[in-house]
Write a protein that holds these residues in place. Structure first.
Motif, PDB file in Angstrom:
ATOM      1  N   ARG A  82       0.824  -1.205   0.000  1.00  0.00           N
ATOM      2  CA  ARG A  82       0.000   0.000   0.000  1.00  0.00           C
ATOM      3  C   ARG A  82       0.865   1.264   0.000  1.00  0.00           C
ATOM      4  O   ARG A  82       0.527   2.249  -0.637  1.00  0.00           O
ATOM      5  CB  ARG A  82      -0.938   0.017   1.221  1.00  0.00           C
ATOM      6  CG  ARG A  82      -1.915  -1.110   1.313  1.00  0.00           C
ATOM      7  CD  ARG A  82      -2.982  -1.059   0.264  1.00  0.00           C
ATOM      8  NE  ARG A  82      -3.867   0.079   0.345  1.00  0.00           N
ATOM      9  CZ  ARG A  82      -5.041   0.155  -0.271  1.00  0.00           C
ATOM     10  NH1 ARG A  82      -5.458  -0.847  -1.027  1.00  0.00           N
ATOM     11  NH2 ARG A  82      -5.798   1.232  -0.170  1.00  0.00           N
ATOM     12  N   GLY A  86       0.773   3.965  -2.800  1.00  0.00           N
ATOM     13  CA  GLY A  86       0.590   5.353  -2.402  1.00  0.00           C
ATOM     14  C   GLY A  86       1.693   6.244  -2.946  1.00  0.00           C
ATOM     15  O   GLY A  86       1.446   7.391  -3.344  1.00  0.00           O
ATOM     16  N   SER A  89       0.932   6.805  -6.574  1.00  0.00           N
ATOM     17  CA  SER A  89      -0.199   7.723  -6.678  1.00  0.00           C
ATOM     18  C   SER A  89       0.226   9.156  -6.362  1.00  0.00           C
ATOM     19  O   SER A  89      -0.169  10.105  -7.047  1.00  0.00           O
ATOM     20  CB  SER A  89      -1.309   7.275  -5.718  1.00  0.00           C
ATOM     21  OG  SER A  89      -2.439   8.103  -5.830  1.00  0.00           O
ATOM     22  N   GLU A 114      -3.682   9.569   3.886  1.00  0.00           N
ATOM     23  CA  GLU A 114      -5.115   9.387   3.653  1.00  0.00           C
ATOM     24  C   GLU A 114      -5.448   7.921   3.403  1.00  0.00           C
ATOM     25  O   GLU A 114      -6.432   7.394   3.921  1.00  0.00           O
ATOM     26  CB  GLU A 114      -5.570  10.235   2.458  1.00  0.00           C
ATOM     27  CG  GLU A 114      -5.693  11.713   2.766  1.00  0.00           C
ATOM     28  CD  GLU A 114      -6.846  11.999   3.706  1.00  0.00           C
ATOM     29  OE1 GLU A 114      -7.990  11.619   3.384  1.00  0.00           O
ATOM     30  OE2 GLU A 114      -6.593  12.594   4.775  1.00  0.00           O
ATOM     31  N   ASP A 115      -4.627   7.263   2.584  1.00  0.00           N
ATOM     32  CA  ASP A 115      -4.909   5.875   2.241  1.00  0.00           C
ATOM     33  C   ASP A 115      -4.751   4.945   3.448  1.00  0.00           C
ATOM     34  O   ASP A 115      -5.545   4.015   3.631  1.00  0.00           O
ATOM     35  CB  ASP A 115      -3.978   5.420   1.110  1.00  0.00           C
ATOM     36  CG  ASP A 115      -4.209   3.970   0.727  1.00  0.00           C
ATOM     37  OD1 ASP A 115      -5.364   3.634   0.387  1.00  0.00           O
ATOM     38  OD2 ASP A 115      -3.262   3.174   0.783  1.00  0.00           O
ATOM     39  N   SER A 337      -3.520   5.365  -8.599  1.00  0.00           N
ATOM     40  CA  SER A 337      -4.528   6.234  -7.978  1.00  0.00           C
ATOM     41  C   SER A 337      -5.924   5.645  -8.122  1.00  0.00           C
ATOM     42  O   SER A 337      -6.714   5.645  -7.172  1.00  0.00           O
ATOM     43  CB  SER A 337      -4.489   7.631  -8.617  1.00  0.00           C
ATOM     44  OG  SER A 337      -3.246   8.252  -8.402  1.00  0.00           O
ATOM     45  N   LEU A 340      -6.228   2.606  -5.739  1.00  0.00           N
ATOM     46  CA  LEU A 340      -6.387   3.008  -4.337  1.00  0.00           C
ATOM     47  C   LEU A 340      -7.762   3.615  -4.103  1.00  0.00           C
ATOM     48  O   LEU A 340      -8.412   3.338  -3.090  1.00  0.00           O
ATOM     49  CB  LEU A 340      -5.306   4.008  -3.941  1.00  0.00           C
ATOM     50  CG  LEU A 340      -3.879   3.466  -3.842  1.00  0.00           C
ATOM     51  CD1 LEU A 340      -2.911   4.576  -3.445  1.00  0.00           C
ATOM     52  CD2 LEU A 340      -3.792   2.327  -2.836  1.00  0.00           C
ATOM     53  N   SER A 341      -8.229   4.416  -5.022  1.00  0.00           N
ATOM     54  CA  SER A 341      -9.554   5.020  -4.873  1.00  0.00           C
ATOM     55  C   SER A 341     -10.633   3.944  -4.847  1.00  0.00           C
ATOM     56  O   SER A 341     -11.549   3.965  -4.029  1.00  0.00           O
ATOM     57  CB  SER A 341      -9.837   5.986  -6.023  1.00  0.00           C
ATOM     58  OG  SER A 341      -8.903   7.041  -6.024  1.00  0.00           O
ATOM     59  N   VAL A 344     -10.372   1.980  -1.547  1.00  0.00           N
ATOM     60  CA  VAL A 344     -10.792   2.810  -0.405  1.00  0.00           C
ATOM     61  C   VAL A 344     -12.307   2.927  -0.377  1.00  0.00           C
ATOM     62  O   VAL A 344     -12.945   2.741   0.665  1.00  0.00           O
ATOM     63  CB  VAL A 344     -10.143   4.206  -0.478  1.00  0.00           C
ATOM     64  CG1 VAL A 344     -10.794   5.141   0.523  1.00  0.00           C
ATOM     65  CG2 VAL A 344      -8.659   4.092  -0.179  1.00  0.00           C
TER      66      VAL A 344
END
Length: 349
Positions: A82, A86, A89, A114-115, A337, A340-341, A344
């Protein structure tokens, strides 16, 4: 209303940066033989272009491992994959935003924090430490390149000039390292004094700035940052590993330039590539996304001065380098990105 105003200002800066990049790239093509550039690109060795792409991605992997290694010094429970996603990203943000490289540490820290749902201050301190190691690695690789050019002089380069640049680089690295190692507390004092100045000026017309820069808040923030920074950099073995990986990243990145130029038949001395690639990082601080336009012009001009290859062919080699070290990285960062989005949002559901 304030949010809308900020968004408009952000879009305005983005459009300005993209517009400036288009103008610079247009100027590069207009001053050179476009047909010759396209001809050199069409005749490029595909195998070498692919190798340059692999080297570029390897550099990003190395730098993400530098960040991962330092962050694990703060919290060993953080998932490595991660952090690396990140990092990619955050790199996407650095490359597409005007002045993105100037605020690189903050962008990377924000994305990772944030992640992973961690406190920004702690992540920012660790990311700042890792970015410092990456910067030191760039200076180290540049000095290796200069030493190589001194040992095997190249006709297009002045030996006294190389020696002077090498001397300045060594002194800068030594002084900067000493200040960082033994006078890190000075950072807190400088921040507090700058905050006092801003509060005494801008704070008189902005209540928000006045409150944010209250002495107790600034002192608390700097103390927290320095504590987290000390924790992240407190283990010598971890620093050595992180610094070594950072240097390997710069070696791979520099080799991408060397191989990219070789692919179009415009070879340069390896030592020159090792020096030039880190040095070109200065132009990425200009207000274009990822130094787009300015980097291409700067590298083409610097290389053309010392090689016998036609400027159009050199420009083609630089374009290959930028395709694999900018556009390919932007694509990889964009995919990271999106991933991860998606994960999340899935977790929030």
């Amino acid at each position: 209303m304030a949010t809308v105003s900020k968004e408009r200002a952000g879009y305005g800066r983005l459009l300005l940066g993209v517009g400036l990049a288009v103008v610079l790239l247009g100027g590069l093509f207009l001053t050179l033989d476009v047909h010759a550039i396209l001809g050199a690109l069409s005749a490029a060795d595909i195998g070498l272009v692919a190798l340059a792409a692999v080297l570029s991605l390897l550099a990003q992997l190395c730098w993400s491992l530098t960040t991962t290694t330092i962050l694990e010094g703060v919290d060993g429970s953080l998932p490595r994959r991660r952090i690396q996603l990140g990092y990619l990203s955050g790199t996407f943000g650095k490359q597409v935003l005007p002045f993105g490289n100037a605020g690189g540490s903050a962008i990377l820290a924000y994305v990772i924090a944030e992640d992973l749902d961690r406190r920004f201050r702690d992540v920012f301190a660790a990311v700042t430490a890792s970015e410092l190691l990456v910067f030191v690695g760039s200076v180290g690789v540049a000095m290796i390149g200069l030493v190589s050019l001194l040992v095997s002089p190249y006709a297009g380069l002045s030996k006294p000039l190389i020696l002077a640049v090498l001397t300045v680089s060594v002194l800068t690295l030594a002084v900067g390292g000493a200040l960082l190692a033994y006078r890190i507390h000075v950072v807190g004092t400088v921040v507090e004094r700058v905050a006092w100045l801003l509060r005494a000026t801008i704070g008189r017309i902005s209540v928000r700035v006045n409150r944010s820069l209250a002495p107790h808040r600034v002192r608390s923030g700097t103390d927290s940052f320095l504590t987290a920074f000390g924790t992240a950099t407190g283990e010598t073995r971890r620093l050595v590993v992180a610094a070594t990986v950072a240097v390997l990243g710069w070696l791979a990145f520099s080799m991408a330039l060397y191989v990219g130029l070789l692919a179009v038949g415009a070879p340069i001395p390896l030592g020159f590539a090792l020096f030039l690639t880190p040095a070109a990082g200065v132009v990425t601080l200009l207000p274009t996304p990822g130094g787009l336009g300015s980097t291409e012009i700067g590298l083409t001009a610097a290389i053309t001065v010392v090689v016998t290859s036609p400027p159009a062919v050199v420009a083609a080699g630089v374009i290959v380098f930028r395709l694999v070290t900018y556009w390919l990285v932007v694509a990889a960062g964009g995919l990271a990105s999106l991933y991860l989005s998606a994960t999340v949002w899935h977790a929030l559901d």
